[in-house]
Design a protein around this motif. Sequence first.
Motif, PDB file in Angstrom:
ATOM      1  N   TYR A  74     -10.852  19.500  55.816  1.00 38.58           N
ATOM      2  CA  TYR A  74      -9.560  19.598  56.502  1.00 38.58           C
ATOM      3  C   TYR A  74      -9.441  20.933  57.231  1.00 38.58           C
ATOM      4  CZ  TYR A  74      -7.632  15.307  54.522  1.00 38.58           C
ATOM      5  OH  TYR A  74      -7.395  13.986  54.209  1.00 38.58           O
ATOM      6  N   PRO A  93       0.005  13.248  68.926  1.00 44.97           N
ATOM      7  CA  PRO A  93      -0.772  12.501  67.925  1.00 44.97           C
ATOM      8  C   PRO A  93      -1.749  11.582  68.648  1.00 44.97           C
ATOM      9  CG  PRO A  93       1.383  11.500  68.200  1.00 44.97           C
ATOM     10  CD  PRO A  93       1.395  12.762  69.037  1.00 44.97           C
ATOM     11  N   ALA A 102      -9.271  17.295  65.552  1.00 44.05           N
ATOM     12  CA  ALA A 102      -9.149  16.978  64.120  1.00 44.05           C
ATOM     13  C   ALA A 102     -10.040  15.823  63.690  1.00 44.05           C
ATOM     14  CB  ALA A 102      -7.696  16.702  63.740  1.00 44.05           C
ATOM     15  N   SER A 130      -4.382  14.894  68.463  1.00 44.98           N
ATOM     16  CA  SER A 130      -4.926  15.215  67.146  1.00 44.98           C
ATOM     17  C   SER A 130      -4.843  14.020  66.214  1.00 44.98           C
ATOM     18  CB  SER A 130      -4.157  16.393  66.539  1.00 44.98           C
ATOM     19  OG  SER A 130      -4.534  16.599  65.189  1.00 44.98           O
ATOM     20  N   GLY A 181      -9.705  12.538  61.308  1.00 46.78           N
ATOM     21  CA  GLY A 181      -8.540  12.721  60.449  1.00 46.78           C
ATOM     22  C   GLY A 181      -8.861  12.529  58.983  1.00 46.78           C
ATOM     23  N   ASN A 182     -10.141  12.300  58.685  1.00 47.45           N
ATOM     24  CA  ASN A 182     -10.573  12.050  57.309  1.00 47.45           C
ATOM     25  C   ASN A 182     -11.690  13.000  56.919  1.00 47.45           C
ATOM     26  OD1 ASN A 182      -9.080   9.377  56.857  1.00 47.45           O
ATOM     27  ND2 ASN A 182     -10.252   8.959  58.712  1.00 47.45           N
ATOM     28  N   MET A 187     -11.281  20.613  60.372  1.00 51.68           N
ATOM     29  CA  MET A 187     -10.515  19.844  61.361  1.00 51.68           C
ATOM     30  C   MET A 187      -9.507  20.733  62.078  1.00 51.68           C
ATOM     31  SD  MET A 187      -9.709  16.298  59.329  1.00 51.68           S
ATOM     32  CE  MET A 187     -10.810  15.842  57.996  1.00 51.68           C
ATOM     33  N   ILE A 200      -4.750  14.394  63.091  1.00 50.85           N
ATOM     34  CA  ILE A 200      -3.788  14.856  62.094  1.00 50.85           C
ATOM     35  C   ILE A 200      -2.519  15.222  62.847  1.00 50.85           C
ATOM     36  CG2 ILE A 200      -3.267  16.600  60.343  1.00 50.85           C
ATOM     37  CD1 ILE A 200      -6.247  16.920  59.896  1.00 50.85           C
TER      38      ILE A 200
END
Length: 264
Positions: A92, A130, A150, A120, A153-154, A95, A122
Amino acid sequence: MLHAVTDSSVSGPVSGQENPPQFRRVLLKISGEALMGDQNYGIDMPMADRIASEVAEAVRAGTEICLVIGGGNIFRGLSGAAKGMDRAAADYMGMLATVMNALAMQTALERIGVQTRVQSAIPMTTVCEPYIRRRAIRHMEKGRVVIFAAGTGNPFFTTDTAAALRAAEMGCDALLKGTQVDGVYSDDPRKNPDAERYDQLDYLDVLTRDLKVMDASAVTLMRENAIPIVVFSIHEKGGLARVLAGQGVCTMIGKPRPAPSAGK
Protein backbone atom coordinates in the motif's frame (compact mmCIF):
# COMPACT_ATOMS: atom_id res chain seq x y z
CA MET A 1 -9.08 5.65 -38.03
CA LEU A 2 -7.13 7.77 -35.64
CA HIS A 3 -9.08 9.91 -33.22
CA ALA A 4 -8.39 13.61 -33.70
CA VAL A 5 -7.06 15.50 -30.69
CA THR A 6 -9.76 17.90 -29.56
CA ASP A 7 -7.67 19.99 -27.18
CA SER A 8 -6.39 22.88 -29.31
CA SER A 9 -3.33 23.28 -27.12
CA VAL A 10 -1.98 19.91 -28.21
CA SER A 11 -3.58 19.54 -31.61
CA GLY A 12 -1.44 18.90 -34.64
CA PRO A 13 -1.58 17.21 -38.00
CA VAL A 14 -2.98 13.73 -37.65
CA SER A 15 -3.60 12.74 -41.25
CA GLY A 16 -1.17 12.99 -44.12
CA GLN A 17 1.96 12.75 -42.00
CA GLU A 18 4.97 10.96 -43.36
CA ASN A 19 4.99 8.27 -40.67
CA PRO A 20 1.55 8.09 -39.03
CA PRO A 21 1.26 6.12 -35.77
CA GLN A 22 0.68 2.39 -36.18
CA PHE A 23 -1.32 2.23 -32.93
CA ARG A 24 -4.56 4.10 -32.22
CA ARG A 25 -4.41 3.77 -28.43
CA VAL A 26 -1.55 2.61 -26.22
CA LEU A 27 -0.63 2.26 -22.59
CA LEU A 28 2.88 3.42 -21.70
CA LYS A 29 4.41 1.75 -18.67
CA ILE A 30 7.52 3.32 -17.17
CA SER A 31 9.34 2.50 -13.97
CA GLY A 32 9.59 4.87 -11.06
CA GLU A 33 13.37 4.66 -11.42
CA ALA A 34 13.06 6.35 -14.83
CA LEU A 35 11.95 9.51 -13.03
CA MET A 36 15.08 9.60 -10.86
CA GLY A 37 17.33 10.76 -13.69
CA ASP A 38 20.86 10.85 -12.29
CA GLN A 39 19.62 11.07 -8.72
CA ASN A 40 19.67 8.23 -6.21
CA TYR A 41 16.15 8.85 -4.94
CA GLY A 42 12.99 10.77 -5.67
CA ILE A 43 11.77 12.69 -8.70
CA ASP A 44 14.06 14.56 -11.08
CA MET A 45 11.69 17.08 -12.68
CA PRO A 46 13.92 17.72 -15.74
CA MET A 47 13.67 13.97 -16.46
CA ALA A 48 9.89 14.09 -15.94
CA ASP A 49 9.74 17.06 -18.32
CA ARG A 50 11.67 15.14 -20.99
CA ILE A 51 9.36 12.13 -20.76
CA ALA A 52 6.38 14.49 -20.84
CA SER A 53 7.66 16.04 -24.08
CA GLU A 54 7.86 12.56 -25.63
CA VAL A 55 4.27 11.83 -24.61
CA ALA A 56 3.11 15.22 -25.92
CA GLU A 57 4.70 14.52 -29.30
CA ALA A 58 2.84 11.22 -29.52
CA VAL A 59 -0.47 12.86 -28.57
CA ARG A 60 0.01 15.52 -31.23
CA ALA A 61 0.61 12.75 -33.78
CA GLY A 62 -2.83 11.35 -33.01
CA THR A 63 -2.21 8.49 -30.58
CA GLU A 64 -4.42 8.16 -27.52
CA ILE A 65 -2.17 7.52 -24.51
CA CYS A 66 -2.58 6.34 -20.95
CA LEU A 67 0.26 5.75 -18.50
CA VAL A 68 1.18 3.62 -15.52
CA ILE A 69 4.23 4.69 -13.54
CA GLY A 70 5.95 2.55 -10.93
CA GLY A 71 6.95 3.81 -7.50
CA GLY A 72 10.41 2.33 -7.01
CA ASN A 73 12.10 5.73 -6.96
CA ILE A 74 10.27 6.49 -3.70
CA PHE A 75 9.25 3.21 -2.09
CA ARG A 76 9.16 -0.39 -3.26
CA GLY A 77 6.81 -2.72 -1.43
CA LEU A 78 8.98 -5.83 -1.84
CA SER A 79 11.96 -4.00 -0.33
CA GLY A 80 9.89 -2.96 2.66
CA ALA A 81 8.61 -6.49 3.15
CA ALA A 82 12.17 -7.83 2.93
CA LYS A 83 13.06 -5.64 5.90
CA GLY A 84 10.34 -7.12 8.06
CA MET A 85 7.40 -4.88 7.19
CA ASP A 86 4.01 -6.47 6.68
CA ARG A 87 3.79 -7.19 2.94
CA ALA A 88 0.30 -5.77 2.48
CA ALA A 89 1.18 -2.55 4.32
CA ALA A 90 4.42 -2.23 2.31
CA ASP A 91 2.52 -2.68 -0.96
CA TYR A 92 0.00 0.00 0.00
CA MET A 93 2.90 2.36 0.70
CA GLY A 94 4.27 1.55 -2.74
CA MET A 95 0.89 2.38 -4.26
CA LEU A 96 0.98 5.80 -2.60
CA ALA A 97 4.40 6.35 -4.15
CA THR A 98 2.90 5.76 -7.60
CA VAL A 99 0.32 8.47 -6.90
CA MET A 100 3.12 10.92 -6.12
CA ASN A 101 4.84 10.06 -9.40
CA ALA A 102 1.57 10.36 -11.30
CA LEU A 103 0.96 13.86 -9.93
CA ALA A 104 4.52 14.89 -10.85
CA MET A 105 4.02 13.63 -14.41
CA GLN A 106 0.65 15.37 -14.63
CA THR A 107 2.36 18.63 -13.64
CA ALA A 108 5.05 18.12 -16.31
CA LEU A 109 2.49 17.38 -19.01
CA GLU A 110 0.15 20.23 -18.20
CA ARG A 111 3.05 22.70 -18.15
CA ILE A 112 3.43 22.04 -21.88
CA GLY A 113 -0.27 22.18 -22.65
CA VAL A 114 -1.29 18.51 -22.52
CA GLN A 115 -4.55 18.02 -20.65
CA THR A 116 -4.02 15.19 -18.18
CA ARG A 117 -6.12 13.32 -15.66
CA VAL A 118 -4.85 11.13 -12.82
CA GLN A 119 -7.10 8.26 -11.78
CA SER A 120 -6.28 6.31 -8.64
CA ALA A 121 -7.35 2.75 -7.85
CA ILE A 122 -7.38 3.87 -4.19
CA PRO A 123 -9.95 6.69 -3.89
CA MET A 124 -8.39 10.00 -2.84
CA THR A 125 -10.68 12.55 -4.41
CA THR A 126 -8.89 15.54 -2.92
CA VAL A 127 -5.92 15.05 -5.27
CA CYS A 128 -7.19 12.96 -8.21
CA GLU A 129 -10.14 11.15 -9.74
CA PRO A 130 -11.13 7.63 -8.71
CA TYR A 131 -10.56 5.00 -11.38
CA ILE A 132 -13.66 4.78 -13.57
CA ARG A 133 -13.16 2.83 -16.78
CA ARG A 134 -15.70 4.61 -18.98
CA ARG A 135 -14.55 8.03 -17.81
CA ALA A 136 -10.93 7.16 -18.57
CA ILE A 137 -11.86 6.06 -22.11
CA ARG A 138 -13.80 9.29 -22.64
CA HIS A 139 -10.82 11.36 -21.47
CA MET A 140 -8.58 9.69 -24.06
CA GLU A 141 -11.15 10.12 -26.81
CA LYS A 142 -11.01 13.85 -26.04
CA GLY A 143 -7.22 13.87 -26.46
CA ARG A 144 -6.35 13.86 -22.76
CA VAL A 145 -3.62 11.72 -21.27
CA VAL A 146 -4.79 9.50 -18.42
CA ILE A 147 -2.35 8.36 -15.73
CA PHE A 148 -3.45 5.34 -13.72
CA ALA A 149 -2.08 5.43 -10.18
CA ALA A 150 -2.08 3.12 -7.14
CA GLY A 151 -1.64 -0.04 -9.18
CA THR A 152 -4.65 -2.35 -9.10
CA GLY A 153 -5.56 -1.08 -5.64
CA ASN A 154 -4.63 -4.45 -4.17
CA PRO A 155 -1.47 -5.66 -2.43
CA PHE A 156 0.61 -8.51 -3.90
CA PHE A 157 0.20 -7.17 -7.45
CA THR A 158 2.90 -5.17 -9.22
CA THR A 159 2.51 -2.12 -11.43
CA ASP A 160 3.39 -4.37 -14.40
CA THR A 161 0.22 -6.33 -13.70
CA ALA A 162 -1.69 -3.08 -13.21
CA ALA A 163 -0.42 -1.85 -16.58
CA ALA A 164 -1.54 -5.05 -18.32
CA LEU A 165 -4.94 -4.90 -16.63
CA ARG A 166 -5.53 -1.26 -17.62
CA ALA A 167 -4.30 -1.89 -21.18
CA ALA A 168 -6.88 -4.65 -21.53
CA GLU A 169 -9.65 -2.58 -19.93
CA MET A 170 -8.92 0.43 -22.15
CA GLY A 171 -8.89 -1.68 -25.32
CA CYS A 172 -5.33 -0.61 -26.10
CA ASP A 173 -3.65 -1.72 -29.31
CA ALA A 174 -0.32 -2.19 -27.52
CA LEU A 175 1.38 -1.98 -24.16
CA LEU A 176 4.63 -0.02 -24.49
CA LYS A 177 7.20 -0.57 -21.77
CA GLY A 178 9.89 2.10 -21.54
CA THR A 179 12.96 0.56 -19.94
CA GLN A 180 16.62 1.31 -19.28
CA VAL A 181 17.73 -0.58 -22.44
CA ASP A 182 16.52 -0.74 -26.05
CA GLY A 183 14.65 -4.03 -25.95
CA VAL A 184 14.62 -7.50 -24.44
CA TYR A 185 17.93 -9.33 -23.92
CA SER A 186 18.83 -12.83 -22.82
CA ASP A 187 20.66 -11.25 -19.87
CA ASP A 188 21.28 -7.78 -18.50
CA PRO A 189 23.35 -6.12 -21.28
CA ARG A 190 24.76 -3.62 -18.80
CA LYS A 191 26.42 -6.49 -16.94
CA ASN A 192 26.88 -9.04 -19.73
CA PRO A 193 28.20 -7.63 -23.04
CA ASP A 194 27.47 -10.98 -24.71
CA ALA A 195 23.76 -10.84 -23.95
CA GLU A 196 21.61 -11.58 -27.01
CA ARG A 197 19.06 -8.97 -28.08
CA TYR A 198 15.71 -10.05 -29.50
CA ASP A 199 13.71 -8.16 -32.13
CA GLN A 200 10.63 -10.40 -31.95
CA LEU A 201 9.38 -12.78 -29.29
CA ASP A 202 6.25 -14.76 -28.59
CA TYR A 203 4.54 -14.47 -25.21
CA LEU A 204 5.46 -18.09 -24.47
CA ASP A 205 9.12 -17.36 -25.27
CA VAL A 206 9.13 -14.77 -22.48
CA LEU A 207 7.47 -17.13 -20.03
CA THR A 208 9.43 -20.31 -20.81
CA ARG A 209 12.82 -18.54 -20.96
CA ASP A 210 11.98 -16.56 -17.80
CA LEU A 211 13.01 -13.33 -19.51
CA LYS A 212 12.81 -10.44 -17.05
CA VAL A 213 10.49 -8.19 -19.04
CA MET A 214 7.28 -8.13 -17.02
CA ASP A 215 5.69 -10.30 -14.41
CA ALA A 216 4.36 -13.62 -15.68
CA SER A 217 0.81 -12.58 -14.74
CA ALA A 218 1.14 -9.42 -16.87
CA VAL A 219 2.52 -11.32 -19.88
CA THR A 220 -0.21 -13.94 -19.57
CA LEU A 221 -2.91 -11.28 -19.45
CA MET A 222 -1.53 -9.65 -22.60
CA ARG A 223 -1.38 -13.04 -24.32
CA GLU A 224 -4.99 -13.81 -23.44
CA ASN A 225 -6.10 -10.46 -24.87
CA ALA A 226 -3.75 -10.54 -27.91
CA ILE A 227 -2.21 -7.19 -26.97
CA PRO A 228 1.45 -6.89 -28.06
CA ILE A 229 4.11 -5.69 -25.63
CA VAL A 230 6.65 -3.31 -27.14
CA VAL A 231 9.85 -2.84 -25.12
CA PHE A 232 12.06 0.16 -25.90
CA SER A 233 14.45 2.57 -24.22
CA ILE A 234 12.75 5.44 -22.41
CA HIS A 235 16.08 7.29 -22.38
CA GLU A 236 16.39 7.61 -26.17
CA LYS A 237 15.22 11.06 -27.24
CA GLY A 238 12.34 10.73 -29.68
CA GLY A 239 12.22 6.99 -29.08
CA LEU A 240 8.52 6.85 -28.23
CA ALA A 241 7.45 8.62 -31.43
CA ARG A 242 9.69 6.38 -33.55
CA VAL A 243 8.32 3.22 -31.96
CA LEU A 244 4.76 4.42 -32.52
CA ALA A 245 5.62 5.07 -36.17
CA GLY A 246 7.06 1.56 -36.51
CA GLN A 247 10.64 2.78 -36.92
CA GLY A 248 12.20 2.71 -33.47
CA VAL A 249 14.57 0.15 -32.00
CA CYS A 250 12.49 -2.15 -29.82
CA THR A 251 11.46 -5.71 -29.09
CA MET A 252 7.96 -6.76 -30.11
CA ILE A 253 6.35 -9.45 -27.97
CA GLY A 254 3.35 -10.93 -29.74
CA LYS A 255 2.05 -9.67 -33.06
CA PRO A 256 0.63 -6.19 -33.63
CA ARG A 257 -3.07 -6.01 -34.30
CA PRO A 258 -4.16 -5.03 -37.82
CA ALA A 259 -4.34 -1.25 -38.28
CA PRO A 260 -7.87 0.11 -37.82
CA SER A 261 -9.68 0.46 -41.15
CA ALA A 262 -10.98 3.81 -42.31
CA GLY A 263 -14.37 4.59 -40.85
CA LYS A 264 -14.01 2.05 -38.06
